[in-house]
Design an enzyme around this catalytic site. Structure first.
Site, PDB file in Angstrom:
ATOM      1  CB  SER A 582      -0.970  -0.045   1.193  1.00 58.55           C
ATOM      2  OG  SER A 582      -2.051   0.800   0.977  1.00 58.55           O
ATOM      3  CG  ASP A 668      -7.042  -2.311  -3.407  1.00 62.10           C
ATOM      4  OD1 ASP A 668      -7.675  -1.450  -2.786  1.00 62.10           O
ATOM      5  OD2 ASP A 668      -5.941  -2.736  -3.050  1.00 62.10           O
ATOM      6  CG  HIS A 703      -6.341  -2.229   0.410  1.00 65.69           C
ATOM      7  ND1 HIS A 703      -5.606  -1.615  -0.573  1.00 65.69           N
ATOM      8  CD2 HIS A 703      -5.710  -1.931   1.579  1.00 65.69           C
ATOM      9  CE1 HIS A 703      -4.580  -0.968  -0.026  1.00 65.69           C
ATOM     10  NE2 HIS A 703      -4.620  -1.145   1.272  1.00 65.69           N
TER      11      HIS A 703
END
Length: 739
Positions: A582, A668, A703
């Site tokens: 991320s 995501d 995610h």
């Protein structure tokens, strides 16, 4: 396996050609700067051409990494072999019931259960969890939700919130079946097992019943995925009539809610990472509506907990007013009508440069404070008697033996004589303690171990070593490192190494046990977790020195950690990999551009590598909420120029890039798949080296990747096998591995 013996794999890789996306120039102009983006067309998720391209990327990745499949399978079996698959959580008490979850061997998802509690009048006995055995039902056990049944025939399954009425009769739960973090809420009557007709679609995380059980509160997101409404549903009425309790229209503010500990108030929290606002709704005066604590215009970052102190309405504030590392104060509600400078706040926990106050809550007898000192999160309790006066008692802190650990309150009930504490360290599997709150008879309280998660396969903590080391950054700043290794690795400069980091949003990479990580350590890889600026490990200034116009400190700190490892005597400097996800994926992209020669391989998980394009578009998910972290490049030319100088996609250059794997998910909603898809195209076209650059895309996940535990273990095994293979560290050390 020696480092050089991966040559046949490299030869094989070079014969497989990666997919080449067509180039359609898209011009982006801001503040007089023009950027031509050749791959922006890959954003069109509905395009069959885009989907075919992504499938081609997966096919290329599968071909390039096919030789890693036996290693992936070995690592998966190691994770599985160390995990007690039929297991359960420690029951936690809420009202008259003990709630717990079971996991069953061969099943992907947990099963939520409960059993009636006893009320004998002996408080500690009544708060001692029942002895539940794995795989053995308790008399009177009720199943609230079996995730395996719910997930049948669905591509994805995740629960985004659950709540039970105070009387224990109704159970609300929210389920996501696509990975896009939009949930459908249903309500079950636990007396009959029947579902109520009330079904609420497209809600966000967080669900709570009013104490009388007539209303259900939930959150809704706007088009950019920001929670902006808290709504109330009156059971038995049409969802279309649900009342909007509050709507937050500022696109840079996040909205959430909770019940106060004593359940007399609904507490609405509105904020960003720099300031906040709390609004309260009294359940005993519902129609009076919301009251304000401190308006956002004062730019104070705070949390408020309303409670009764010796029968008097009081607010417990955790705040940063004149306190960069935050402090805890008491304020009487009538003070809030005065100008802020004239209000009388009574100090409970004073400000310290060395101690970061993370939060505070209350029980009927104590204040419970979470603090961070010397990078380590700790729990402290203070009696309510005398709170905020000269007679205030000294804090009591449960004590643990290890140097590097994480301890945090994982649950407390207002009336309980105990608080539940979760504990873990790098090589101590997660433990659950109940801490008996101090009394006159027991002035230091008492820690009661309720459970240590079992680790199978002959695991022994004595086989591993964790130490605290320090790297020195370019500007002289000392950066803490956690260095993990198998005890049998010799300091002879031949081992392989892995550096892991995150460094954003004041998130700390705290010590925690990980079964999967053992598969790397057992192959002789020395792992460094770099506690770099932008994280929260050393207080608020540590975060502020790694955001906005100081963001590059995050990247240079990570490179300093890499240099420390290269010079530590443990590893061969040519055998170091990097990994992050991320915002840590943005970190991976940045260090790959800044120092490609220092890494043999980079794994970037759901990487935020096209950050500038994303943040320049306020319509994209969560973009406006990012301005406080990175700056606002739309309005601020300096923020634009600074981001432009490091954002990975725009700074790809002619260089011999290492092996790179970008791992992502099609659905995501936080970091869109298009970012790594564009990035790998740019890397391949610019790289002067011969190492493969691959993208692995999960077509069904969100995610966090796919949803079932076995699928998640396989994903972790994929990442770790890619690293171990790239470093030539595929063989287990003598005596290591499953026993």
């Amino acid at each position: 396996m020696s480092h050089t013996s991966s040559a046949p794999a490299s030869a094989r890789e070079s014969t497989i050609q990666p997919p080449v996306a067509k180039q359609i120039p898209v011009r982006r102009e801001h503040h007089g700067d023009v950027f031509v983006d050749n791959y922006e067309w890959l954003r069109d998720k509905e395009s069959s051409e885009v989907v075919e391209h992504l499938k081609a990327e997966n096919a290329y990745q599968e071909a390039v990494t096919a030789h890693q499949e036996p290693l992936r399978e070995a690592m998966f079996q190691e994770i599985k072999g160390r995990t007690q698959e039929t297991d359960l959580s420690v029951p936690s008490r809420k009202d008259g019931w003990w709630y717990y979850s079971r996991s069953v061997e061969g099943k992907e998802y947990s099963i939520q259960c409960r059993v009636l509690a006893n009320n004998t009048g002996d408080p500690v006995a009544d708060w001692t969890p029942p002895a539940v055995e794995a795989g053995v039902g308790l008399p009177g056990e009720q199943v609230l939700l079996d995730g395996n049944i719910e997930a049948e025939g669905k591509p994805f399954f995740s629960v985004g919130g659950a709540a039970v009425t105070v009387d224990g009769n109704l159970y609300a739960y929210a389920v996501d079946n696509s990975g896009d973090e939009r949930f459908t809420l249903r309500i079950k009557d636990l007396r009959t097992g029947e579902l109520l007709p009330d079904v609420i679609e497209d809600i966000f995380y967080g669900v709570a019943f009013s104490p009388d059980g007539t209303r259900l509160f939930y959150t809704v997101v706007d088009d950019s995925w920001r929670p902006y409404q808290v709504k109330a549903h009156v059971l038995g009425t049409p969802v279309a009539e649900d009342e909007v309790i509050y709507q937050e229209d500022d696109v840079a503010m996040w909205l959430g809610f909770d019940l106060s500990s004593d359940r007399r108030h609904l507490v609405l929290s509105i904020g960003c990472s720099e300031f906040s606002e709390t609004r309260l709704l009294r359940f005993d005066n519902y129609d009076a509506g919301l009251s304000m604590v401190i308006p956002r215009s004062h730019h104070v970052l705070y949390e408020a907990e309303p409670f009764l102190l010796e029968g008097k309405e009081t607010l417990l504030l955790t705040h940063n007013k004149d306190a960069v590392n935050s402090m805890v104060s008491l304020v009487d509600p009538e003070e809030l009508t005065k100008p802020l400078s004239e209000q009388n706040w009574r100090t409970v926990v004073g400000h310290s440069r060395e101690v970061r106050v993370n939060g505070a809550g209350v029980t009927s007898t104590h204040v419970v404070v979470s603090v961070r000192k010397d990078t380590i999160e700790r729990v402290q309790v203070l009696p309510l008697r005398g709170l905020g006066t000269a007679a205030q008692g000294a804090p009591v802190e449960p004590e643990f033996a290890e140097e590097l650990y994480t301890a945090g309150v994982s649950g407390s009930d207002y009336e309980a004589p105990v608080i539940r504490i979760g504990y873990t360290s790098y090589f101590t599997p997660s433990r659950v303690y109940d801490f008996v709150l101090p009394t006159a008879e027991l002035p230091r309280g008492e820690l009661l171990l309720r459970k240590e998660s079992p680790v199978l396969g002959g695991y022994s903590a004595a086989d591993y070593v964790a130490t605290r080391e320090w790297a020195t950054a370019d500007d002289g700043t000392r950066v803490p490192l956690s260095v993990l290794r198998h005890a049998s690795v010799a300091q002879d400069g031949t081992a392989a190494g892995l550096v892991y980091g995150y460094g954003s949003y004041e998130m700390s990479m705290d010590p925690g046990f990980g079964v999967a990580r053992l598969s790397l350590l057992d192959r002789g890889i020395v792992m460094v977790i770099a506690h770099i600026r932008g994280g929260g490990e050393l207080g608020r200034t540590w975060y502020e020195d790694g955001k906005k116009l100081t963001k590059k400190n995050t990247f240079t700190d990570f490179i300093a950690a890499t240099d420390w490892l290269a010079g530590s005597g443990w590893v061969d400097p040519s055998r170091i990999a990097a990994m992050g996800g991320s915002a840590g994926g943005l970190l991976m992209g940045a260090v790959a551009n800044m120092a490609p020669e220092k890494y043999a391989a980079v794994v970037a998980q759901v990487p935020f590598v096209d950050a500038l394009t994303t943040i320049l578009d306020p319509e994209l998910p969560l973009s406006a909420l990012e301005w406080e972290e990175w700056g606002n490049p739309i309005t601020d030319p300096e923020a634009y120029a600074y981001m432009k100088s490091y954002t990975p996609y725009e700074n790809v250059k002619a260089a011999a890039y290492p092996k790179i794997a970008a791992v992502t998910s099609f659905n995501d909603t936080r970091v869109l798949y298009v970012e790594p898809a564009k990035w790998v195209q740019a890397l391949r076209s610019a790289s002067t080296g011969s190492e493969p650059i691959v993208m692995k895309i999960e077509m069904d996940g969100g995610h966090g990747g796919a949803s079932g535990r076995y699928v998640q273990w396989r994903e972790r095994a994929w990442d770790y096998a890619f690293i171990a293979d790239s470093l030539g560290a595929t063989e287990l050390l003598p005596g290591a591995g499953l026993k």
